[in-house]
Design an enzyme around this catalytic site. Structure first.
Site, PDB file in Angstrom:
ATOM      1  N   ASN A  24       0.872  -1.191   0.000  1.00  0.00           N
ATOM      2  CA  ASN A  24       0.000   0.000   0.000  1.00  0.00           C
ATOM      3  C   ASN A  24       0.899   1.228   0.000  1.00  0.00           C
ATOM      4  O   ASN A  24       2.112   1.130   0.167  1.00  0.00           O
ATOM      5  CB  ASN A  24      -0.975  -0.014   1.172  1.00  0.00           C
ATOM      6  CG  ASN A  24      -0.257  -0.009   2.507  1.00  0.00           C
ATOM      7  OD1 ASN A  24       0.505   0.912   2.816  1.00  0.00           O
ATOM      8  ND2 ASN A  24      -0.459  -1.048   3.300  1.00  0.00           N
ATOM      9  N   GLY A  32      -2.412  -9.664   3.780  1.00  0.00           N
ATOM     10  CA  GLY A  32      -2.226 -10.364   2.510  1.00  0.00           C
ATOM     11  C   GLY A  32      -0.768 -10.663   2.190  1.00  0.00           C
ATOM     12  O   GLY A  32       0.019 -11.046   3.064  1.00  0.00           O
ATOM     13  N   ASP A  34       1.562  -8.629   1.438  1.00  0.00           N
ATOM     14  CA  ASP A  34       2.412  -7.655   2.127  1.00  0.00           C
ATOM     15  C   ASP A  34       2.788  -8.151   3.530  1.00  0.00           C
ATOM     16  O   ASP A  34       3.980  -8.177   3.902  1.00  0.00           O
ATOM     17  CB  ASP A  34       1.615  -6.345   2.215  1.00  0.00           C
ATOM     18  CG  ASP A  34       2.481  -5.128   2.477  1.00  0.00           C
ATOM     19  OD1 ASP A  34       3.713  -5.262   2.460  1.00  0.00           O
ATOM     20  OD2 ASP A  34       1.897  -4.041   2.694  1.00  0.00           O
ATOM     21  N   SER A 122      -3.871  -6.510  -6.459  1.00  0.00           N
ATOM     22  CA  SER A 122      -5.200  -5.886  -6.250  1.00  0.00           C
ATOM     23  C   SER A 122      -6.366  -6.865  -6.125  1.00  0.00           C
ATOM     24  O   SER A 122      -7.486  -6.441  -5.850  1.00  0.00           O
ATOM     25  CB  SER A 122      -5.547  -4.860  -7.352  1.00  0.00           C
ATOM     26  OG  SER A 122      -4.811  -3.665  -7.170  1.00  0.00           O
ATOM     27  N   THR A 123      -6.105  -8.161  -6.326  1.00  0.00           N
ATOM     28  CA  THR A 123      -7.247  -9.095  -6.348  1.00  0.00           C
ATOM     29  C   THR A 123      -7.635  -9.644  -4.968  1.00  0.00           C
ATOM     30  O   THR A 123      -8.504 -10.505  -4.868  1.00  0.00           O
ATOM     31  CB  THR A 123      -6.976 -10.303  -7.273  1.00  0.00           C
ATOM     32  OG1 THR A 123      -5.875 -11.054  -6.733  1.00  0.00           O
ATOM     33  CG2 THR A 123      -6.656  -9.867  -8.685  1.00  0.00           C
ATOM     34  N   GLY A 124      -6.986  -9.128  -3.919  1.00  0.00           N
ATOM     35  CA  GLY A 124      -7.320  -9.578  -2.563  1.00  0.00           C
ATOM     36  C   GLY A 124      -8.069  -8.487  -1.824  1.00  0.00           C
ATOM     37  O   GLY A 124      -9.213  -8.153  -2.154  1.00  0.00           O
ATOM     38  N   TYR A 126      -7.879  -5.399  -2.014  1.00  0.00           N
ATOM     39  CA  TYR A 126      -8.288  -4.275  -2.864  1.00  0.00           C
ATOM     40  C   TYR A 126      -9.450  -4.611  -3.805  1.00  0.00           C
ATOM     41  O   TYR A 126      -9.912  -3.752  -4.562  1.00  0.00           O
ATOM     42  CB  TYR A 126      -7.094  -3.704  -3.632  1.00  0.00           C
ATOM     43  CG  TYR A 126      -6.206  -2.805  -2.792  1.00  0.00           C
ATOM     44  CD1 TYR A 126      -6.528  -2.490  -1.472  1.00  0.00           C
ATOM     45  CD2 TYR A 126      -5.028  -2.247  -3.318  1.00  0.00           C
ATOM     46  CE1 TYR A 126      -5.715  -1.662  -0.698  1.00  0.00           C
ATOM     47  CE2 TYR A 126      -4.213  -1.405  -2.549  1.00  0.00           C
ATOM     48  CZ  TYR A 126      -4.558  -1.124  -1.242  1.00  0.00           C
ATOM     49  OH  TYR A 126      -3.767  -0.294  -0.490  1.00  0.00           O
TER      50      TYR A 126
HETATM   51  N1  AR6 Z   1       1.245 -15.651  -1.766  1.00  0.00           N
HETATM   52  C1  AR6 Z   1       0.631 -15.470  -2.955  1.00  0.00           C
HETATM   53  N2  AR6 Z   1      -0.551 -14.843  -3.088  1.00  0.00           N
HETATM   54  C2  AR6 Z   1      -1.143 -14.411  -1.952  1.00  0.00           C
HETATM   55  C3  AR6 Z   1      -0.568 -14.557  -0.671  1.00  0.00           C
HETATM   56  C4  AR6 Z   1       0.689 -15.223  -0.601  1.00  0.00           C
HETATM   57  N3  AR6 Z   1       1.315 -15.406   0.549  1.00  0.00           N
HETATM   58  N4  AR6 Z   1      -1.411 -13.996   0.249  1.00  0.00           N
HETATM   59  C5  AR6 Z   1      -2.478 -13.520  -0.440  1.00  0.00           C
HETATM   60  N5  AR6 Z   1      -2.324 -13.782  -1.757  1.00  0.00           N
HETATM   61  P1  AR6 Z   1      -3.579  -8.891  -1.307  1.00  0.00           P
HETATM   62  P2  AR6 Z   1      -4.132  -6.392  -2.757  1.00  0.00           P
HETATM   63  C6  AR6 Z   1      -3.198 -13.425  -2.894  1.00  0.00           C
HETATM   64  O1  AR6 Z   1      -4.733  -8.679  -0.402  1.00  0.00           O
HETATM   65  O2  AR6 Z   1      -5.474  -6.882  -3.140  1.00  0.00           O
HETATM   66  C7  AR6 Z   1      -2.338  -5.371   2.062  1.00  0.00           C
HETATM   67  O3  AR6 Z   1      -2.854  -5.077   3.324  1.00  0.00           O
HETATM   68  C8  AR6 Z   1      -4.611 -13.028  -2.591  1.00  0.00           C
HETATM   69  O4  AR6 Z   1      -5.443 -14.168  -2.512  1.00  0.00           O
HETATM   70  O5  AR6 Z   1      -2.301  -9.362  -0.717  1.00  0.00           O
HETATM   71  O6  AR6 Z   1      -3.278  -5.744  -3.790  1.00  0.00           O
HETATM   72  C9  AR6 Z   1      -1.495  -4.231   1.518  1.00  0.00           C
HETATM   73  O7  AR6 Z   1      -0.749  -3.602   2.548  1.00  0.00           O
HETATM   74  C10 AR6 Z   1      -4.954 -12.153  -3.779  1.00  0.00           C
HETATM   75  O8  AR6 Z   1      -5.335 -12.953  -4.901  1.00  0.00           O
HETATM   76  O9  AR6 Z   1      -3.194  -7.547  -2.122  1.00  0.00           O
HETATM   77  C11 AR6 Z   1      -2.526  -3.319   0.938  1.00  0.00           C
HETATM   78  O10 AR6 Z   1      -3.119  -2.508   1.921  1.00  0.00           O
HETATM   79  C12 AR6 Z   1      -3.610 -11.505  -4.162  1.00  0.00           C
HETATM   80  O11 AR6 Z   1      -2.619 -12.290  -3.504  1.00  0.00           O
HETATM   81  C13 AR6 Z   1      -3.554  -4.274   0.382  1.00  0.00           C
HETATM   82  O12 AR6 Z   1      -3.417  -5.479   1.143  1.00  0.00           O
HETATM   83  C14 AR6 Z   1      -3.484 -10.053  -3.692  1.00  0.00           C
HETATM   84  O13 AR6 Z   1      -4.076  -9.906  -2.424  1.00  0.00           O
HETATM   85  C15 AR6 Z   1      -3.298  -4.622  -1.055  1.00  0.00           C
HETATM   86  O14 AR6 Z   1      -4.368  -5.397  -1.548  1.00  0.00           O
END
Ligand code: AR6
Length: 180
Positions: A24, A32, A34, A122-124, A126
């Site tokens: 972020n 997630g 991050d 962005s697919t989690g 966000y």
């Molecule tokens: N390895 C691979 N993919 C993953 C993992 C992992 N360990 N964990 C989750 N995913 P997200 P965003 C998938 O939420 O949507 C954070 O708080 C998940 O299922 O990690 O870009 C940041 O600080 C989804 O398909 O990222 C921001 O505030 C994808 O990774 C915010 O989340 C992305 O999910 C960013 O949100």
């Protein structure tokens, strides 16, 4: 032509020159991907992010941009942090999402990284719809001029893997599946 490999699993278990973090704007961690990257990579990554905030990124990192740090204890040379757009029903933010992939590849080129592991940005948290996020990811990676030889999309679950498989097949790009 960049080699595309689809992997189902945890991105923090990947070995690559660079691992991309779905961060972020604060660059100071979150949930997630991050959260997982900072947990497994250790405090060196956060220290590097804090240093970035004290120097060039006083206001944080804007959506669509990317910046690299050490990868700490991860099996990589760098973590490339990029900030995806939050999904919006009212506004088309696809270009910002595409920019995340492009900017990350540009940073990888600057660092000489040849293998790059991406999550589905962005697919989690966000909220971006997975099928659309996969299509943007694949389309952008294959149309970006880069020295990166291998892009590994590391997909957390079966649904994400299926969406990326559909996207690469639809675009007719050769790809491989890496079994964990
Ligand atoms: N390895 C691979 N993919 C993953 C993992 C992992 N360990 N964990 C989750 N995913 P997200 P965003 C998938 O939420 O949507 C954070 O708080 C998940 O299922 O990690 O870009 C940041 O600080 C989804 O398909 O990222 C921001 O505030 C994808 O990774 C915010 O989340 C992305 O999910 C960013 O949100």
């Amino acid at each position: 032509m960049v080699r595309i490999v689809l992997v189902q699993g945890d991105i923090t278990a990947e070995a690559a020159d660079a691992i991309v973090n779905a961060a972020n704007s604060s660059l100071l961690g979150g949930g997630g991907v991050d959260g997982a990257i900072h947990r497994k990579g250790g405090p060196e990554i956060l220290a590097a992010c804090q240093q970035l905030r004290r120097s060039h990124y006083g206001k944080g990192l804007a959506a669509g941009q990317a910046v690299a740090t050490t990868a700490g204890r991860l099996a990589a040379r760098h973590v490339i942090h990029t900030v995806g757009p939050v999904w919006s029903r009212e506004e088309d933010r696809s270009e910002t999402l595409a920019s995340c992939y492009r900017a990350s590849l540009r940073v990888a080129d600057e660092l000489g990284d040849r293998t790059v592991a991406f999550p589905a940005i962005s697919t989690g948290i966000y909220g971006w719809p997975m099928e659309d996020g996969a299509r943007i990811a694949v389309r952008t990676v294959r149309s970006t001029r880069t020295e990166v030889e291998e892009v590994r999309f590391v997909l957390f679950d079966e649904r994400a893997r299926a969406a990326f498989e559909a996207a690469v097949s639809e675009l007719g790009h050769p790809w491989e599946r890496d079994h964990p």
